[in-house]
Design a protein around this motif. Structure first.
Motif: not given
Lengths: 201, 708
Positions: A151, A198, B310-311, B313-314, B317-320, B373
């Motif tokens: 990311t 997060t 949801d998108y 997430r990695n 917990g971040l959107v990936d 997730s």
């Protein structure tokens, strides 16, 4: 007389507490170093402190982050971060919270593979600061590898540095907005606020 | 399970109360519920309680009434008005707030009508517009709310056996941002909520007091950000039962049961799905107050499940959305489950009226799990013990404190067989303070604080093993030698040990020592003139533990800074005050170059820095409700850097001037007050850190309000 005796005894017990603290505060024995030290710069200018922040990030060194951040640190998130992490009390984001965030994040074993800075306005002769205060307007950009996921974060931020005691510290960080992805100009990357949200304690 | 029981109770027609506005938004609902002690919001028969306990309960009750929006909280002794509609109040207000970051303009219109039975109908409309000065960004928001509150009017004017609240609201916002590359993003959001809540308080059955509540609401949210839409609509049902039971003199029990369910539809980035949220909380608390002991024991347990879109997430917990398997959608149907429980004990003990012990112990645990997730399952545990002890012996006052925290978290990534290992955080802190008058008008204060924070990674799954030890000792003598002369002398020692345990980071292990001495005085030369001077000297050393190793390549450093601050305040009359300040700083940085056999260290000077700053401030009260203010500073910053035999120097100058006014005026237009409050400043600045947006700007906080 009995009352005085009781209170004096309690005072004596209480006075022993700091001595007891010596046992409580034994640190563990570290392993002798096998690598060179992270080459942190003297905190004699805002530019050095910012470089130390980059070194702390890329080495996942929460001690380095601790040394760079002021006791009066404040963080203000960008609008996207604020709406995505509505449950967080951003107004109370101080040094203690910032260090807890850094500790939580570094504890995931994430690998920060690159970090760079770009000045927003070339006309600002920022690095030196003046009179113990400096304010920067910049765009930061870094990439994180974590358990097979990559990311990237790119954001425009206002940073403030202050001279406290004999050293400069990073005292204020306000993310303004996510910035364009250099590899995919049609998309916008998140700011570091997404990470703070997060990994908030 | 608990939610099912609650919903059955609701269907059976049990009249419930309050908590209707405790909606479940994301995973925070369960945490919020578990964070509230069950007995904190329950009324208890106070007949057998001590005055202190009764006062405490009264305070808690007042806080609850305030939270519950008690427009109904009319004075019970007042003669009720039996007209259907009366006492209409309109409150229009407009204002602006501006600073170096943004300018905000807002307008609000409030309207309230009292109705028969102690109730009220209120409406509120608001509008705001933000224009950002540094960014190309504007934010516009509009909202409206209508509320009917039936009231709990006294007989015979009581309309209903319950307190009924009907509400409807809508909020809209648009945030337009253009980033540094010129790309424009429009983020829009619109929420609507309407529903009803019924509550009944102080329902008594013998000694048992109950509060009941139930609510139904319709919620709708629609938004767009970065070109992706996110829509959700659902109906929400919730209910709560709170019970208080006095058991014996100074002892009572309180329970709380709360449940909620939301059912509806969710659409995210073109994908549609059903959405469902259920949550419940059970709380039990015991309160006591006898023979110098008072406190509570509280147990809380909560469950929470949420199905939503949801998108991806990695594992953090971040959107990936960039590492998606080929052919897979970036949107997933997620199921989040969270269970939490907590037990806490708080105790206060007072002996002989001057010996106090405050104790707190708590244990919290929660587990959170995701079906899609990469986060997988996470567990968290928090244990806390604090003990505070304070007493006085003769002229001495002493206070001691101890705090111990022991936390850990663990994670099993989605699809993994084993957990990664626990990350422990241990924290201990001891404080001691002693205050003693040493002679007339002169006190001595000593303080010690020590804290050790440890991060320990089980199975060494990361390198984040670290100890941080901070020890702080300070002494201060303060004296009012005469009524017009105050002086103090403060000295302190601070030591920070930064110890990384793993060999990959231990090369940077270091100890920072800071010595500080700061004498100061304040002299009231006359009732109109005051002089104050403070001198502070800091000396700081940073010693690297492994600097003797050739591979480490770190050198110890030395820093010294002296600061002399002088301030003169002159008030020639009651309406004018002038302040002049001067601040002189001298700073030296050095690096260790040698240490002889006797341990004598020699440092080379790396840089000298001198900062001079002079400030001037003036406040003049021109007339009642109007003050003019101005302030200015000038700073000169000279630095000389040494490198071997050569040196280089630089000088920076900066300054700022602002002028402004403070207004606080009120006009009584036939018992309909019109108020104008404001603060307005214009800033002019120069210097190396001053940008185009901060060299000339206005700061304002203005409000015009009329009530009729």
């Amino acid at each position: 007389m009995t009352t005085t005796r009781i209170l004096l005894s309690l005072a004596l017990v209480a006075a022993l507490l700091p001595l007891l603290a010596g046992c409580l505060f034994d640190t563990r024995d570290p392993e002798p170093p096998q690598t060179a030290a992270i080459d942190y710069l003297p905190r004699s200018s805002p530019a050095n402190v910012w470089e130390n922040c980059r070194l702390a990030l890329t080495n996942r060194d929460s001690g380095g982050w601790d040394t760079a951040v002021s006791e009066n640190f404040e963080y203000v998130p960008d609008g996207d971060t604020e709406s995505s992490f509505g449950g967080i009390d951003w107004s109370g984001w101080n040094k203690e919270v910032e260090l807890a965030f850094a500790g939580n994040w570094f504890a995931t074993g994430a690998d920060i593979v690159s970090a760079s800075t770009q000045w927003v306005d070339d006309g600002i002769s920022t690095p030196g600061g003046s009179g113990g205060f400096a304010e920067w307007d910049l765009i930061y950009y870094f990439t994180v590898n974590s358990n097979g996921s990559t990311t990237r974060y790119r954001g425009r931020a206002i940073l403030q540095f202050e001279l406290e005691g004999s050293y400069w510290y990073l005292s204020y960080w306000r993310d303004e907005q996510g910035e364009q992805d250099p590899d995919n100009p049609s998309s916008t990357l998140a700011t570091m606020g997404a990470l703070r949200g997060t990994f908030s304690p | 399970m608990l939610s099912s029981v609650l919903i059955m109770l609701l269907v059976a027609g049990v009249v419930l109360a309050q908590d209707g506005d405790r909606s479940t938004h994301g995973s925070s609902a369960a945490a919020d519920s578990s964070a509230t002690a069950p007995a904190d919001t329950t009324e208890i028969d106070t007949t057998n309680m001590t005055p202190a306990m009764r006062a405490n309960l009264a305070r808690l009750q007042a806080e609850r009434d305030s939270r519950d929006g008690a427009a109904v909280a009319e004075d019970a002794d007042a003669e009720p008005d039996n007209r259907i509609f009366h006492s209409c109040t309109n409150t229009p207000e407009v204002g602006t707030k501006a600073n170096v970051t943004k300018a905000n303009f807002f307008a609000r219109m409030g309207n309230e009508v009292k109705v028969y039975g102690g109730g009220s109908i209120s409406e509120a409309y608001n509008f705001s517009y933000d224009s950002y000065r540094r960014q190309d960004r504007t934010v516009e928001a509009r909202g409206a709310t209508v509320t009917y509150l039936s009231g709990e009017g006294a007989e015979p004017y009581k309309l209903l056996p319950v307190l009924l609240r009907l509400e409807a609201s809508t909020n809209w916002s648009e945030d337009i941002t253009v980033n540094s590359a010129g790309r424009r993003n429009t983020k829009q959001s619109e929420t609507r909520r309407a529903g009803v809540n019924a509550s009944r308080t102080n329902l008594r059955t013998g000694p048992v007091v109950q509060h009941l509540s139930a609510g139904w609401f319709y919620n709708s949210t629609a938004g767009v950000n970065l070109g992706e839409t996110n829509e959700r609509s659902d109906s929400e049902l919730n209910g709560a039962v709170r019970t208080g039971i006095p058991i014996a003199e100074g002892l009572s029990l309180a329970t709380r049961l709360y449940g909620t369910q939301r059912l509806g539809d969710n659409a995210l980035a073109g994908v549609d799905s059903k959405a469902e949220t259920t949550g419940d909380t059970l709380g039990v608390g015991g309160y006591y107050s006898r023979n110098g002991l008072s406190g509570k024991v509280v147990f809380t347990q909560s469950d929470f499940d949420r199905k939503f879109l949801d998108y991806r997430r990695n594992s953090n917990g971040l959107v990936d959305t960039t590492n998606i398997p080929e052919g897979a959608s970036k949107i997933v149907e997620e199921l989040e489950e969270k269970d939490a429980w907590e037990i806490a004990w708080e105790n206060k003990f007072v002996l002989l009226r001057r010996f106090h012990i405050d104790t707190k112990m708590s244990h919290k645990y929660d587990k959170q799990q995701y079906n899609q997730s990469q986060v997988g399952a996470k567990e968290r545990n928090n244990d806390l013990v604090t003990v505070g002890l304070s007493f006085s012996v003769g002229a001495d006052s002493l206070a001691f404190g101890y705090e111990y925290k022991w936390d850990w978290d663990d994670q099993t990534f989605l699809g993994a067989d084993d957990s990664r290992g626990r990350q422990y955080k241990k924290y201990r802190k001891v404080t001691a303070n002693w205050i003693r008058p040493i002679f007339a008008n002169t006190d001595l204060r000593c303080g010690y604080s020590g804290e050790l924070a440890q991060d320990i990674a089980e199975n060494e799954f990361n390198q984040n093993d670290r100890d941080r030890l901070t020890q702080d000792i300070d002494f201060e003598v303060t004296s009012n030698l005469t009524p017009t002369f105050y002086t103090s002398l403060r000295s302190g020692y601070l030591r920070k040990d930064d110890v990384a345990i793993r060999q990959t980071l231990s090369a940077n292990n270091n100890i920072k020592r800071t010595y500080e001495v700061a004498p100061q005085y304040r002299w009231d030369i006359s009732p109109r003139v005051q002089l104050q001077q403070t001198f502070r000297m800091y000396i700081q050393y940073q010693d690297y533990v492994y600097d003797a190793l050739e591979s480490v390549r770190k050198e110890d450093t030395f820093n010294k800074r002296g600061n002399l601050a002088t301030k003169v305040t002159y008030a020639p009359n009651d309406r004018l005050e002038i302040i002049v300040k001067h601040d002189l700083n001298k700073k030296y940085n050095g690096t260790l170059v040698s240490e002889d056999l006797a341990g004598r260290e020699s440092y080379s000077r790396d840089s000298n820095q001198t900062i001079n700053r002079i400030e001037f401030g003036l406040t003049w009260e021109v007339a009642e409700g109007l003050k003019l203010q101005t302030a200015s500073f000038r700073t000169e910053d000279e630095t000389v850097r040494f490198s071997g035999e050569s040196s280089s120097s630089s000088a920076n100058r900066s300054g700022e001037l602002w002028i402004g006014a403070v207004v606080d005026q009120s006009w009584d237009l036939g018992a309909e007050p019109l108020t104008f409050k404001g603060r307005l400043k214009r800033f002019l600045a120069y210097g190396p850190s001053v940008t185009d947006t901060s060299d000339d700007y206005w700061e304002a906080d203005l409000l015009l309000k009329w009530t009729f």
